[in-house]
Write a protein that holds these residues in place. Structure first.
Motif, PDB file in Angstrom:
ATOM      1  N   GLN A   1       0.800  -1.224   0.000  1.00  0.00           N
ATOM      2  CA  GLN A   1       0.000   0.000   0.000  1.00  0.00           C
ATOM      3  C   GLN A   1       0.836   1.278   0.000  1.00  0.00           C
ATOM      4  OE1 GLN A   1      -2.467   1.256   3.421  1.00  0.00           O
ATOM      5  NE2 GLN A   1      -1.310  -0.215   4.645  1.00  0.00           N
ATOM      6  N   ASN A   2       2.155   1.159   0.158  1.00  0.00           N
ATOM      7  CA  ASN A   2       3.005   2.355   0.163  1.00  0.00           C
ATOM      8  C   ASN A   2       3.772   2.548  -1.143  1.00  0.00           C
ATOM      9  OD1 ASN A   2       2.352   3.227   2.817  1.00  0.00           O
ATOM     10  ND2 ASN A   2       3.631   1.572   3.620  1.00  0.00           N
ATOM     11  N   LYS A   3       3.465   1.718  -2.121  1.00  0.00           N
ATOM     12  CA  LYS A   3       4.057   1.879  -3.450  1.00  0.00           C
ATOM     13  C   LYS A   3       3.081   1.313  -4.471  1.00  0.00           C
ATOM     14  CE  LYS A   3       6.531  -2.552  -3.466  1.00  0.00           C
ATOM     15  NZ  LYS A   3       7.822  -3.227  -3.651  1.00  0.00           N
ATOM     16  N   LYS A   4       3.193   1.768  -5.696  1.00  0.00           N
ATOM     17  CA  LYS A   4       2.286   1.318  -6.741  1.00  0.00           C
ATOM     18  C   LYS A   4       2.434  -0.185  -6.956  1.00  0.00           C
ATOM     19  CE  LYS A   4       0.917   2.315 -11.513  1.00  0.00           C
ATOM     20  NZ  LYS A   4      -0.511   2.461 -11.210  1.00  0.00           N
ATOM     21  N   LEU A   5       1.299  -0.858  -7.029  1.00  0.00           N
ATOM     22  CA  LEU A   5       1.276  -2.295  -7.258  1.00  0.00           C
ATOM     23  C   LEU A   5       0.664  -2.546  -8.635  1.00  0.00           C
ATOM     24  CD1 LEU A   5       1.665  -5.217  -6.359  1.00  0.00           C
ATOM     25  CD2 LEU A   5      -0.548  -5.086  -5.196  1.00  0.00           C
ATOM     26  N   ASP A   6       1.464  -3.097  -9.517  1.00  0.00           N
ATOM     27  CA  ASP A   6       1.054  -3.284 -10.906  1.00  0.00           C
ATOM     28  C   ASP A   6       1.337  -4.729 -11.309  1.00  0.00           C
ATOM     29  OD1 ASP A   6       0.225  -2.850 -13.479  1.00  0.00           O
ATOM     30  OD2 ASP A   6       1.519  -1.123 -13.843  1.00  0.00           O
ATOM     31  N   LEU A   7       0.288  -5.537 -11.370  1.00  0.00           N
ATOM     32  CA  LEU A   7       0.414  -6.935 -11.780  1.00  0.00           C
ATOM     33  C   LEU A   7      -0.497  -7.144 -12.984  1.00  0.00           C
ATOM     34  CD1 LEU A   7       0.045  -8.696  -8.294  1.00  0.00           C
ATOM     35  CD2 LEU A   7       2.182  -8.144  -9.467  1.00  0.00           C
TER      36      LEU A   7
ATOM     37  N   GLY B   1      -7.351   1.126  -8.848  1.00  0.00           N
ATOM     38  CA  GLY B   1      -7.677   2.304  -8.056  1.00  0.00           C
ATOM     39  C   GLY B   1      -6.849   2.439  -6.793  1.00  0.00           C
ATOM     40  N   LEU B   2      -7.384   3.207  -5.860  1.00  0.00           N
ATOM     41  CA  LEU B   2      -6.778   3.511  -4.560  1.00  0.00           C
ATOM     42  C   LEU B   2      -5.571   4.443  -4.718  1.00  0.00           C
ATOM     43  CD1 LEU B   2      -6.991   0.040  -2.794  1.00  0.00           C
ATOM     44  CD2 LEU B   2      -8.764   1.786  -3.045  1.00  0.00           C
ATOM     45  N   GLN B   3      -5.159   5.000  -3.603  1.00  0.00           N
ATOM     46  CA  GLN B   3      -4.010   5.891  -3.541  1.00  0.00           C
ATOM     47  C   GLN B   3      -3.030   5.345  -2.504  1.00  0.00           C
ATOM     48  OE1 GLN B   3      -3.957   9.334  -5.472  1.00  0.00           O
ATOM     49  NE2 GLN B   3      -4.998   7.654  -6.515  1.00  0.00           N
ATOM     50  N   ASP B   4      -1.800   5.822  -2.539  1.00  0.00           N
ATOM     51  CA  ASP B   4      -0.790   5.349  -1.592  1.00  0.00           C
ATOM     52  C   ASP B   4      -1.304   5.409  -0.157  1.00  0.00           C
ATOM     53  OD1 ASP B   4       1.175   4.664  -3.373  1.00  0.00           O
ATOM     54  OD2 ASP B   4       2.210   6.592  -3.293  1.00  0.00           O
ATOM     55  N   GLY B   5      -1.040   4.340   0.580  1.00  0.00           N
ATOM     56  CA  GLY B   5      -1.385   4.302   1.993  1.00  0.00           C
ATOM     57  C   GLY B   5      -2.810   3.883   2.285  1.00  0.00           C
ATOM     58  N   GLU B   6      -3.589   3.553   1.250  1.00  0.00           N
ATOM     59  CA  GLU B   6      -4.994   3.211   1.455  1.00  0.00           C
ATOM     60  C   GLU B   6      -5.232   1.754   1.079  1.00  0.00           C
ATOM     61  OE1 GLU B   6      -7.114   5.965  -0.973  1.00  0.00           O
ATOM     62  OE2 GLU B   6      -6.552   7.697   0.233  1.00  0.00           O
ATOM     63  N   ALA B   7      -5.484   0.923   2.068  1.00  0.00           N
ATOM     64  CA  ALA B   7      -5.703  -0.500   1.795  1.00  0.00           C
ATOM     65  C   ALA B   7      -7.009  -1.004   2.397  1.00  0.00           C
ATOM     66  CB  ALA B   7      -4.531  -1.323   2.344  1.00  0.00           C
ATOM     67  N   ASP B   8      -7.851  -0.110   2.887  1.00  0.00           N
ATOM     68  CA  ASP B   8      -9.082  -0.532   3.556  1.00  0.00           C
ATOM     69  C   ASP B   8      -9.989  -1.355   2.650  1.00  0.00           C
ATOM     70  OD1 ASP B   8      -8.180   0.822   5.754  1.00  0.00           O
ATOM     71  OD2 ASP B   8      -9.548   2.528   5.551  1.00  0.00           O
ATOM     72  N   LEU B   9      -9.986  -1.065   1.353  1.00  0.00           N
ATOM     73  CA  LEU B   9     -10.922  -1.732   0.448  1.00  0.00           C
ATOM     74  C   LEU B   9     -10.426  -3.088  -0.050  1.00  0.00           C
ATOM     75  CD1 LEU B   9     -12.187   1.276  -1.718  1.00  0.00           C
ATOM     76  CD2 LEU B   9     -13.158   0.327   0.368  1.00  0.00           C
ATOM     77  N   ILE B  10      -9.223  -3.481   0.342  1.00  0.00           N
ATOM     78  CA  ILE B  10      -8.676  -4.752  -0.130  1.00  0.00           C
ATOM     79  C   ILE B  10      -9.528  -5.926   0.338  1.00  0.00           C
ATOM     80  CG2 ILE B  10      -6.691  -6.316  -0.030  1.00  0.00           C
ATOM     81  CD1 ILE B  10      -6.375  -3.846  -1.837  1.00  0.00           C
ATOM     82  N   GLY B  11     -10.172  -5.782   1.484  1.00  0.00           N
ATOM     83  CA  GLY B  11     -11.075  -6.836   1.954  1.00  0.00           C
ATOM     84  C   GLY B  11     -12.194  -7.108   0.965  1.00  0.00           C
TER      85      GLY B  11
ATOM     86  N   PHE C   1      -2.822   1.761  -5.891  1.00  0.00           N
ATOM     87  CA  PHE C   1      -1.971   2.734  -5.200  1.00  0.00           C
ATOM     88  C   PHE C   1      -1.286   3.688  -6.172  1.00  0.00           C
ATOM     89  CE2 PHE C   1      -1.730  -1.279  -2.554  1.00  0.00           C
ATOM     90  CZ  PHE C   1      -2.839  -0.960  -1.799  1.00  0.00           C
ATOM     91  N   GLY C   2      -0.269   4.369  -5.704  1.00  0.00           N
ATOM     92  CA  GLY C   2       0.308   5.461  -6.471  1.00  0.00           C
ATOM     93  C   GLY C   2      -0.385   6.765  -6.103  1.00  0.00           C
ATOM     94  N   GLY C   3      -0.103   7.820  -6.842  1.00  0.00           N
ATOM     95  CA  GLY C   3      -0.689   9.126  -6.544  1.00  0.00           C
ATOM     96  C   GLY C   3      -1.465   9.720  -7.701  1.00  0.00           C
ATOM     97  N   GLU C   4      -1.778   8.885  -8.692  1.00  0.00           N
ATOM     98  CA  GLU C   4      -2.457   9.391  -9.877  1.00  0.00           C
ATOM     99  C   GLU C   4      -3.916   8.958  -9.926  1.00  0.00           C
ATOM    100  OE1 GLU C   4      -0.164   8.045 -13.252  1.00  0.00           O
ATOM    101  OE2 GLU C   4       1.051   9.877 -13.206  1.00  0.00           O
ATOM    102  N   MET C   5      -4.687   9.711 -10.682  1.00  0.00           N
ATOM    103  CA  MET C   5      -6.066   9.374 -10.979  1.00  0.00           C
ATOM    104  C   MET C   5      -6.080   8.508 -12.240  1.00  0.00           C
ATOM    105  SD  MET C   5      -9.141  12.168 -11.390  1.00  0.00           S
ATOM    106  CE  MET C   5      -8.966  12.734  -9.697  1.00  0.00           C
ATOM    107  N   ARG C   6      -6.962   7.522 -12.280  1.00  0.00           N
ATOM    108  CA  ARG C   6      -7.092   6.686 -13.472  1.00  0.00           C
ATOM    109  C   ARG C   6      -8.412   6.969 -14.185  1.00  0.00           C
ATOM    110  NH1 ARG C   6      -4.453   4.423  -8.734  1.00  0.00           N
ATOM    111  NH2 ARG C   6      -3.176   2.644  -9.314  1.00  0.00           N
ATOM    112  N   HIS C   7      -8.365   6.836 -15.506  1.00  0.00           N
ATOM    113  CA  HIS C   7      -9.556   6.848 -16.347  1.00  0.00           C
ATOM    114  C   HIS C   7      -9.469   5.569 -17.174  1.00  0.00           C
ATOM    115  CE1 HIS C   7      -9.673  11.062 -15.183  1.00  0.00           C
ATOM    116  NE2 HIS C   7      -8.491  11.231 -15.741  1.00  0.00           N
ATOM    117  N   ILE C   8     -10.466   4.696 -17.059  1.00  0.00           N
ATOM    118  CA  ILE C   8     -10.358   3.355 -17.615  1.00  0.00           C
ATOM    119  C   ILE C   8     -11.548   3.042 -18.525  1.00  0.00           C
ATOM    120  CG2 ILE C   8     -10.318   0.887 -17.054  1.00  0.00           C
ATOM    121  CD1 ILE C   8      -7.738   2.304 -16.296  1.00  0.00           C
TER     122      ILE C   8
END
Length: 214
Positions: free
Chosen positions: A17-23, A116-126, A145-152
């Motif tokens: 949650q403290n760095k962008k996760l891209d899989l 989605g989500l932003q750095d440091g936010e993992a509440d919705l992972i459940g 995570f990361g600090g950017e907004m996505r448009h998908i």
């Protein structure tokens, strides 16, 4: 390919949650909104939508994903697509409703994406774990995570995800920086999903230029 075990492995790491996760298994291409908007259904925050691929309802759009979590469930065999945007942890009832819709629509060969989500936010992972349990689907893309907004944009023909170009051009440096504050997002939260429609099927929208990669 199922990325579930790789995802769970990342969840257990101390810097999760403290760095962008891209899989993912491949690159995400770009799609200009001007080319696909009239063949699209849009899903807003706190909303879930469903489409079956047709020439006139091919794409599902989600704009300005910031602190929320956009999930999609796509069936490879029937080309049907469920998408939802969560601002709070999904309730058991809503997860069951998503799974029941997939079962009703005979979506038995499903792939899930989470974005989605932003750095440091993992509440919705459940929510991801609950949806995965109910749907028993493969996880094929994680973009968190990361600090950017996505448009998908999601393509119901192929199941692919695209970066949606709202300005019909590649974004310049800084243009995707998240502008939604945590305080603003608090006001957007809802504990329930609004299931906005049943099967979407619209009138002929005319011919469009083929989707281009940028």
């Amino acid at each position: 390919m199922d990325l579930w075990n790789a995802f769970i492995g990342e969840v257990g790491k101390s810097d999760f949650q403290n760095k962008k996760l891209d899989l993912r298994t491949g690159n995400r291409w770009n799609a200009s909104v001007g080319q696909i908007a009239d063949r699209s259904v849009e899903v807003n925050r706190n909303e879930a939508r469903f489409i079956k691929y047709s020439e006139y309802n091919r794409y599902m759009l989600a704009r300005e994903i910031s602190h929320d979590l956009f999930f999609t469930v796509y069936d490879v065999d029937t080309r049907k697509l469920i998408g939802g945007r969560l601002t709070s942890v999904i309730s058991k009832d809503d997860a069951v409703r998503v799974a029941a819709l997939a079962l009703k629509e005979r979506m038995h060969n499903t792939e899930m994406r989470i974005i989605g989500l932003q750095d440091g936010e993992a509440d919705l992972i459940g929510s991801v774990e609950l949806l995965h349990k109910e749907l028993k689907c493969r996880l094929i893309e994680v973009d968190l995570f990361g600090g950017e907004m996505r448009h998908i944009a999601m393509d119901a023909s192929t199941g692919s995800s695209y970066n949606l170009l709202l300005l019909n051009r590649i974004y310049r440096p800084g243009e995707l920086a998240n502008t939604v504050t945590a305080q603003d997002f608090e006001a957007m939260k809802a504990s329930k999903l609004n299931f906005a429609n049943g099967l979407v099927d619209g009138p002929a929208a005319g011919k469009r230029a083929p989707l281009k990669h940028h």
